[in-house]
Design a protein around this motif. Structure first.
Motif, PDB file in Angstrom:
ATOM      1  N   LEU A  49       0.823  -1.210   0.000  1.00  0.00           N
ATOM      2  CA  LEU A  49       0.000   0.000   0.000  1.00  0.00           C
ATOM      3  C   LEU A  49       0.855   1.257   0.000  1.00  0.00           C
ATOM      4  O   LEU A  49       0.408   2.318  -0.463  1.00  0.00           O
ATOM      5  CB  LEU A  49      -0.943  -0.008   1.203  1.00  0.00           C
ATOM      6  N   ASP A  50       2.063   1.178   0.544  1.00  0.00           N
ATOM      7  CA  ASP A  50       2.968   2.335   0.473  1.00  0.00           C
ATOM      8  C   ASP A  50       3.254   2.686  -0.982  1.00  0.00           C
ATOM      9  O   ASP A  50       3.231   3.861  -1.378  1.00  0.00           O
ATOM     10  CB  ASP A  50       4.292   2.025   1.196  1.00  0.00           C
ATOM     11  N   VAL A  53       0.235   4.293  -2.684  1.00  0.00           N
ATOM     12  CA  VAL A  53       0.111   5.720  -2.361  1.00  0.00           C
ATOM     13  C   VAL A  53       1.079   6.540  -3.205  1.00  0.00           C
ATOM     14  O   VAL A  53       0.722   7.604  -3.749  1.00  0.00           O
ATOM     15  CB  VAL A  53       0.350   5.945  -0.856  1.00  0.00           C
ATOM     16  N   ALA A  54       2.328   6.030  -3.297  1.00  0.00           N
ATOM     17  CA  ALA A  54       3.325   6.766  -4.089  1.00  0.00           C
ATOM     18  C   ALA A  54       2.924   6.840  -5.556  1.00  0.00           C
ATOM     19  O   ALA A  54       3.060   7.888  -6.214  1.00  0.00           O
ATOM     20  CB  ALA A  54       4.688   6.096  -3.944  1.00  0.00           C
ATOM     21  N   LEU A  55       2.430   5.731  -6.094  1.00  0.00           N
ATOM     22  CA  LEU A  55       2.005   5.715  -7.498  1.00  0.00           C
ATOM     23  C   LEU A  55       0.796   6.619  -7.711  1.00  0.00           C
ATOM     24  O   LEU A  55       0.668   7.293  -8.749  1.00  0.00           O
ATOM     25  CB  LEU A  55       1.668   4.280  -7.910  1.00  0.00           C
ATOM     26  N   LEU A  79     -10.876   7.705  -1.870  1.00  0.00           N
ATOM     27  CA  LEU A  79      -9.721   6.835  -2.087  1.00  0.00           C
ATOM     28  C   LEU A  79      -8.756   6.877  -0.901  1.00  0.00           C
ATOM     29  O   LEU A  79      -8.242   5.841  -0.465  1.00  0.00           O
ATOM     30  CB  LEU A  79      -8.996   7.246  -3.372  1.00  0.00           C
ATOM     31  N   ILE A  80      -8.525   8.096  -0.392  1.00  0.00           N
ATOM     32  CA  ILE A  80      -7.618   8.236   0.764  1.00  0.00           C
ATOM     33  C   ILE A  80      -8.172   7.491   1.974  1.00  0.00           C
ATOM     34  O   ILE A  80      -7.470   6.748   2.658  1.00  0.00           O
ATOM     35  CB  ILE A  80      -7.401   9.726   1.091  1.00  0.00           C
ATOM     36  N   ILE A  81      -9.500   7.681   2.237  1.00  0.00           N
ATOM     37  CA  ILE A  81     -10.125   7.001   3.375  1.00  0.00           C
ATOM     38  C   ILE A  81     -10.042   5.489   3.202  1.00  0.00           C
ATOM     39  O   ILE A  81      -9.747   4.736   4.140  1.00  0.00           O
ATOM     40  CB  ILE A  81     -11.590   7.454   3.520  1.00  0.00           C
ATOM     41  N   GLY A  82     -10.298   5.022   1.966  1.00  0.00           N
ATOM     42  CA  GLY A  82     -10.242   3.585   1.699  1.00  0.00           C
ATOM     43  C   GLY A  82      -8.855   3.011   1.928  1.00  0.00           C
ATOM     44  O   GLY A  82      -8.704   1.966   2.581  1.00  0.00           O
ATOM     45  N   PHE A  83      -7.814   3.715   1.401  1.00  0.00           N
ATOM     46  CA  PHE A  83      -6.442   3.264   1.607  1.00  0.00           C
ATOM     47  C   PHE A  83      -6.096   3.190   3.085  1.00  0.00           C
ATOM     48  O   PHE A  83      -5.561   2.185   3.575  1.00  0.00           O
ATOM     49  CB  PHE A  83      -5.467   4.206   0.896  1.00  0.00           C
ATOM     50  N   VAL A  84      -6.397   4.257   3.810  1.00  0.00           N
ATOM     51  CA  VAL A  84      -6.034   4.328   5.233  1.00  0.00           C
ATOM     52  C   VAL A  84      -6.773   3.272   6.036  1.00  0.00           C
ATOM     53  O   VAL A  84      -6.199   2.623   6.923  1.00  0.00           O
ATOM     54  CB  VAL A  84      -6.316   5.736   5.793  1.00  0.00           C
ATOM     55  N   LEU A  85      -8.060   3.068   5.732  1.00  0.00           N
ATOM     56  CA  LEU A  85      -8.858   2.087   6.468  1.00  0.00           C
ATOM     57  C   LEU A  85      -8.317   0.677   6.262  1.00  0.00           C
ATOM     58  O   LEU A  85      -8.125  -0.081   7.230  1.00  0.00           O
ATOM     59  CB  LEU A  85     -10.317   2.158   6.007  1.00  0.00           C
ATOM     60  N   VAL A  86      -8.070   0.309   5.006  1.00  0.00           N
ATOM     61  CA  VAL A  86      -7.535  -1.027   4.714  1.00  0.00           C
ATOM     62  C   VAL A  86      -6.178  -1.235   5.380  1.00  0.00           C
ATOM     63  O   VAL A  86      -5.923  -2.279   6.007  1.00  0.00           O
ATOM     64  CB  VAL A  86      -7.430  -1.240   3.190  1.00  0.00           C
ATOM     65  N   GLN A  87      -5.297  -0.238   5.273  1.00  0.00           N
ATOM     66  CA  GLN A  87      -3.954  -0.360   5.857  1.00  0.00           C
ATOM     67  C   GLN A  87      -4.020  -0.447   7.378  1.00  0.00           C
ATOM     68  O   GLN A  87      -3.285  -1.209   8.001  1.00  0.00           O
ATOM     69  CB  GLN A  87      -3.080   0.812   5.425  1.00  0.00           C
TER      70      GLN A  87
END
Length: 597
Positions: A49-50, A53-55, A79-87
């Motif tokens: 996931l890092d 985020v960079a991509l 998208l930001i909320i989804g990334f943070v929640l999953v991580q």
């Protein structure tokens, strides 16, 4: 520090630390393999996931900041909320699983270490101090097991994160990637420079820590001696000197490793500066877009963070690996006292106990017992007397196999005691020491140690025969009175009678009394002697006594001086020996007693 400070510096270093240490720990990891693997698999997307985020930063820069794409911009918060929640969920699951597995492995290792400690022979405890045991058998398990799991999780997460981030770098610009990777390689090479020195510092820190533990233990157990002899200043001075050594080692660690992170920071920053310098011209020429640059720098900074702390992480990894090596050194230890293949079960004493040409040495070449020949018929009482240090306690220590004879043999009914199982041999022997150890727990618990399956009637009988009943009746909770550590809340005579009750309830045919009354005053001795008389009835008894008045009725008195049996016989016959060793001891005590009168 015995057996530790003198080890060669390179002894604990393995050829391939990472692979070899995980191979050693495999039997402990295997029962929890599913959860361990699941935790590691979940760590993979955490690292990936890092890179995601960079991509994502490329498309955000090109499509939102440059192209002003309103639809894409509207999806960004989701998208930001989804990334943070999953991580976040994955990070929690990984931490929970790894902590569960790490603690389970730690418990299993501690159990096996404690089992190993219990199996060690008496000579091991004679030459190993308490600080060493606490550090090696307890502290190393935490350092090794939790370090093993945490380091593996960290390595998997960071390696996978680094690989995916490198792909993001290459995707955005292979030219800039070579510049960045070159800086990282130079920073990583610094680890190899300090590796050897670091291993030595980590090992010495462990040694000093074990000595510090010993100091605390000695202060606790020797508090009365310290107070009686006003040793506070001396003990404090020694401890302060030890702490100064700890400080020097810690500063040595900082001196030799503290520069790693800042130097790595500087080298990587140089690489970052070169990236900015090169990317400026590439953006102007149109070789890369602004989004490529933003994504590249984001990935580079994410890759930079673990590299910056690599020096500190290496110290933790090295501590864990050295702890694993030390644990398996303990597992490899061999006890001198063990059951031979096809050992027989001892089923009682019917005829006699014989010492045949027995020699014994605590240290090779220094004989403590020499040519001991002694026959003790079943049901008789033999008293061992003589000057201090002559070998009396050593003789009786050989019977339950606290030590093995160096030469010769001890037989019970004609069978060498080394051909019996240890458990069955010791089940037939009760021992009352001069200073009997009482465990934390109740008086009942400490008596039932002698025979855990004993009935309440057996317990009452043991208490009565040990002359403990009057004392027990004065206690509010009776036999269920909780004793403090080592039973120090009881008097010396009370502790001895608890030990006698423990020996009595065992119902063993052989009894060893190792100066059981020598530390008591006359009043306590009289009560304890009555309890001992009850214990000795219809049993084969070995008595070590300093006060000869307590052994005059023994069936045989054996005088041991400087490891030799110099006389043996009854009290009356030995007194008649001209210039005899026993007569001299007896007359000396009698005259001393008359003098005090």
């Amino acid at each position: 520090m015995k057996n530790f400070l003198t080890r060669p510096v390179g002894e604990l270093i393995v050829s391939n630390p990472f692979v070899d240490n995980y191979r050693k720990m495999w039997p402990f990891v295997k029962p929890y393999l599913f959860r361990a693997v699941l935790g590691l698999l979940l760590a993979l997307p955490v690292g990936a996931l890092d890179a995601t985020v960079a991509l994502f930063m490329k498309y955000y820069t090109d499509d939102v900041l440059v192209a002003k794409n309103a639809i894409f911009a509207a999806w960004i918060p989701l998208l930001i909320i989804g990334f943070v929640l999953v991580q976040s969920i994955l990070t929690y699951l990984v931490k929970y699983l790894n902590t569960w597995v790490g603690n389970k492995i730690t418990l299993d290792v501690r159990k096996k270490l404690f089992h190993k400690l219990l199996s060690m022979h008496s000579g091991y405890f004679d030459t190993t101090d308490s600080g060493y045991i606490m550090m090696r058998y307890n502290g190393d398990a935490d350092t090794a097991c939790n370090g093993l799991i945490n380091n593996l999780r960290m390595v998997v997460t960071r390696v996978f994160s680094s690989i995916t981030l490198v792909f993001v770098l290459l995707y955005n610009s292979w030219q800039l990637t070579f510049i960045a990777i070159g800086a990282f390689a130079a920073a990583g090479a610094l680890i190899y420079v300090v590796r050897k020195k670091l291993e030595e510092l980590v090992r010495n820190t462990v040694v000093i820590s074990s000595i510090a533990m010993r100091a605390y233990n000695e202060t606790f157990n020797g508090n009365r001696t310290i107070a009686a002899y006003n040793l506070q200043e001396d003990q404090e001075s020694r401890f302060n000197h030890l702490m100064d050594e700890v400080f020097s080692l810690n500063m040595g660690m900082v001196k030799h490793t503290g520069w790693l992170s800042p130097v790595m920071h500087f080298i990587v920053s140089l690489g970052l500066a070169l990236v900015f310098w090169q990317s400026s011209s590439m953006i102007v020429k149109g070789t890369i877009t602004s989004g490529n640059f933003t994504s590249f720098v984001t990935a580079l900074l994410m890759l930079y963070t673990p590299v910056k702390t690599m020096g500190d992480n290496y110290v933790d990894i090295k501590k864990a690996f050295l702890a694993i090596d030390r644990i398996f050194e303990i597992f490899a230890l061999k006890t001198d006292i063990y059951d031979k293949p096809n050992s027989a079960e001892m089923d009682g004493l019917k005829k006699e106990i014989c010492f045949k040409d027995v020699y014994f040495s605590y240290k090779p070449g220094v004989e403590v017992l020499k040519d001991i020949n002694l026959t003790v018929p079943a049901g008789s009482t033999v008293a061992l007397v003589g000057n201090s240090g002559g070998g009396k306690s050593t003789v009786v220590s050989l019977l339950p196999r606290f030590y093995n004879v160096t030469k010769g043999a001890i037989t019970i009914d004609g069978v060498n005691i080394q051909n019996f199982t240890l458990k069955s041999l010791r089940n037939h022997i009760s021992v009352v020491f001069q200073d009997n150890f009482l465990f934390t727990g109740t008086i009942r618990d400490n008596i039932l140690i002698g025979r855990p399956g004993a009935t309440e009637e057996d317990l009452k009988e043991a208490v009565k025969n040990a002359h403990l009943d009057d004392f027990i009746h004065t206690l509010k909770d009776g036999l269920d009175t909780v004793l403090g550590e080592r039973g120090l809340t009881l008097s010396g005579g009370q502790r001895q009678r608890v030990a006698i009750a423990r020996a009595f309830i065992r119902r063993a045919p052989i009894v060893i009394l190792d100066e059981a009354t020598s530390a008591l005053d006359n009043k306590s001795e009289a009560v304890v002697q009555k309890a001992l008389d009850n214990l000795m009835k219809n049993r084969t008894v070995f008595v070590i006594a300093h006060r000869l008045s307590t052994v005059v009725n023994a069936d045989k008195i054996v005088v041991i001086n400087e490891g030799h049996i110099v006389e043996e016989g009854t009290h009356e016959t030995l007194l008649k020996v001209p210039n005899g060793a026993y007569a001299s001891l007896y007359n000396a005590q009698f005259k001393k007693k008359e003098h005090h009168k």
